[in-house]
Design an enzyme around this catalytic site. Structure first.
Site, PDB file in Angstrom:
ATOM      1  N   TYR A  50       4.614   8.243  36.132  1.00  0.00           N
ATOM      2  CA  TYR A  50       5.652   7.209  36.041  1.00  0.00           C
ATOM      3  C   TYR A  50       6.923   7.691  35.349  1.00  0.00           C
ATOM      4  O   TYR A  50       7.714   6.889  34.867  1.00  0.00           O
ATOM      5  CB  TYR A  50       5.102   5.961  35.334  1.00  0.00           C
ATOM      6  CG  TYR A  50       4.149   5.187  36.210  1.00  0.00           C
ATOM      7  CD1 TYR A  50       4.619   4.447  37.292  1.00  0.00           C
ATOM      8  CD2 TYR A  50       2.783   5.209  35.976  1.00  0.00           C
ATOM      9  CE1 TYR A  50       3.754   3.732  38.103  1.00  0.00           C
ATOM     10  CE2 TYR A  50       1.914   4.499  36.783  1.00  0.00           C
ATOM     11  CZ  TYR A  50       2.404   3.760  37.843  1.00  0.00           C
ATOM     12  OH  TYR A  50       1.540   3.057  38.658  1.00  0.00           O
ATOM     13  N   PHE A  58       9.835  -1.228  29.952  1.00  0.00           N
ATOM     14  CA  PHE A  58       8.414  -1.483  30.199  1.00  0.00           C
ATOM     15  C   PHE A  58       7.567  -0.214  30.276  1.00  0.00           C
ATOM     16  O   PHE A  58       6.356  -0.284  30.489  1.00  0.00           O
ATOM     17  CB  PHE A  58       8.241  -2.303  31.488  1.00  0.00           C
ATOM     18  CG  PHE A  58       8.779  -1.630  32.722  1.00  0.00           C
ATOM     19  CD1 PHE A  58       8.042  -0.672  33.407  1.00  0.00           C
ATOM     20  CD2 PHE A  58      10.035  -1.976  33.213  1.00  0.00           C
ATOM     21  CE1 PHE A  58       8.537  -0.058  34.551  1.00  0.00           C
ATOM     22  CE2 PHE A  58      10.537  -1.368  34.367  1.00  0.00           C
ATOM     23  CZ  PHE A  58       9.788  -0.413  35.031  1.00  0.00           C
ATOM     24  N   ARG A  86       3.026  -0.966  52.318  1.00  0.00           N
ATOM     25  CA  ARG A  86       3.866  -1.799  51.451  1.00  0.00           C
ATOM     26  C   ARG A  86       3.844  -3.257  51.908  1.00  0.00           C
ATOM     27  O   ARG A  86       3.817  -4.167  51.086  1.00  0.00           O
ATOM     28  CB  ARG A  86       5.292  -1.236  51.391  1.00  0.00           C
ATOM     29  CG  ARG A  86       5.296   0.135  50.662  1.00  0.00           C
ATOM     30  CD  ARG A  86       6.640   0.614  50.283  1.00  0.00           C
ATOM     31  NE  ARG A  86       7.270  -0.198  49.255  1.00  0.00           N
ATOM     32  CZ  ARG A  86       6.963  -0.183  47.954  1.00  0.00           C
ATOM     33  NH1 ARG A  86       6.002   0.609  47.507  1.00  0.00           N
ATOM     34  NH2 ARG A  86       7.620  -0.937  47.104  1.00  0.00           N
ATOM     35  N   THR A  92       6.257  -6.722  44.550  1.00  0.00           N
ATOM     36  CA  THR A  92       5.777  -6.309  43.231  1.00  0.00           C
ATOM     37  C   THR A  92       5.377  -7.510  42.380  1.00  0.00           C
ATOM     38  O   THR A  92       4.341  -7.498  41.720  1.00  0.00           O
ATOM     39  CB  THR A  92       6.869  -5.488  42.505  1.00  0.00           C
ATOM     40  OG1 THR A  92       7.189  -4.355  43.313  1.00  0.00           O
ATOM     41  CG2 THR A  92       6.403  -5.015  41.147  1.00  0.00           C
ATOM     42  N   ARG A 103      -1.227  -8.474  46.751  1.00  0.00           N
ATOM     43  CA  ARG A 103      -0.693  -8.942  45.474  1.00  0.00           C
ATOM     44  C   ARG A 103      -0.686 -10.468  45.382  1.00  0.00           C
ATOM     45  O   ARG A 103      -0.955 -11.028  44.323  1.00  0.00           O
ATOM     46  CB  ARG A 103       0.686  -8.348  45.223  1.00  0.00           C
ATOM     47  CG  ARG A 103       0.592  -6.855  44.894  1.00  0.00           C
ATOM     48  CD  ARG A 103       1.936  -6.237  44.734  1.00  0.00           C
ATOM     49  NE  ARG A 103       1.854  -4.852  44.288  1.00  0.00           N
ATOM     50  CZ  ARG A 103       2.792  -3.957  44.498  1.00  0.00           C
ATOM     51  NH1 ARG A 103       3.900  -4.291  45.151  1.00  0.00           N
ATOM     52  NH2 ARG A 103       2.651  -2.721  44.062  1.00  0.00           N
ATOM     53  N   HIS A 116      -0.684   0.009  43.970  1.00  0.00           N
ATOM     54  CA  HIS A 116       0.576   0.760  44.001  1.00  0.00           C
ATOM     55  C   HIS A 116       0.645   1.468  45.341  1.00  0.00           C
ATOM     56  O   HIS A 116      -0.381   1.856  45.909  1.00  0.00           O
ATOM     57  CB  HIS A 116       0.596   1.808  42.875  1.00  0.00           C
ATOM     58  CG  HIS A 116       1.683   2.830  43.045  1.00  0.00           C
ATOM     59  ND1 HIS A 116       2.951   2.651  42.568  1.00  0.00           N
ATOM     60  CD2 HIS A 116       1.678   4.040  43.666  1.00  0.00           C
ATOM     61  CE1 HIS A 116       3.699   3.710  42.880  1.00  0.00           C
ATOM     62  NE2 HIS A 116       2.941   4.566  43.533  1.00  0.00           N
ATOM     63  N   GLU A 127       3.881  11.982  45.179  1.00  0.00           N
ATOM     64  CA  GLU A 127       2.747  11.258  44.596  1.00  0.00           C
ATOM     65  C   GLU A 127       1.392  11.744  45.109  1.00  0.00           C
ATOM     66  O   GLU A 127       0.446  11.849  44.326  1.00  0.00           O
ATOM     67  CB  GLU A 127       2.896   9.758  44.868  1.00  0.00           C
ATOM     68  CG  GLU A 127       4.039   9.135  44.106  1.00  0.00           C
ATOM     69  CD  GLU A 127       4.179   7.650  44.339  1.00  0.00           C
ATOM     70  OE1 GLU A 127       4.880   7.005  43.535  1.00  0.00           O
ATOM     71  OE2 GLU A 127       3.608   7.112  45.312  1.00  0.00           O
TER      72      GLU A 127
END
Length: 139
Positions: A50, A58, A86, A92, A103, A116, A127
């Site tokens: 990250y 955050f 996605r 999110t 989600r 994620h 990633e």
């Protein structure tokens, strides 16, 4: 266009036994699971993954959350896999996610939003190798 993307089931999803639920949704959506692993991130690993958020307020909370329990990382493959994953995940913020998305159905809040996914081919290219070597992606 066939492509690959990273999928991560975050600690809240693993803790609440949602691994099978998420993987079933992925396969039902026609994406192929090429590689899969369960692991627990160290603080250094979470900070590295990250790092793009390092200056955000955050960041420390995110690192703490991501090291609070095991995660499941996967490589998904299929036509337009990034956009399809996605869409399946949803926004999110689960309050803004469409009905039927992971989600909206499963997330607890913005931080503990269960999953994620890479947001672009370049991100997926960074990633995926963070969790899987080339040999592990031959599936």
């Amino acid at each position: 266009m066939s492509e690959r993307t990273l999928c991560m089931i975050k600690p809240d999803g693993v803790e609440r036994n949602l691994i099978g639920n998420v993987l079933t949704r992925i396969e039902t959506a026609g994406l192929r699971i090429v590689a899969l692993r369960k692991l627990r991130l160290t603080t250094a690993q979470a900070e590295g993954f990250y790092t793009v958020h390092k200056e955000r307020p955050f960041f420390q909370s995110l690192v703490s959350y991501m090291t609070s329990g095991p995660i499941v990382a996967a490589v998904l493959e299929g036509d337009n896999a990034i956009a399809r994953w996605r869409e399946l995940m949803g926004a999110t913020n689960p309050a803004n996610a469409a009905e039927g998305t992971i989600r909206r159905d499963l997330a607890l809040d913005v931080e503990r939003n269960t999953v994620h996914g890479s947001d672009a081919p370049e991100t997926a290219g960074q990633e995926i190798p963070y969790f899987f070597n080339t040999m592990e992606q031959q599936g």
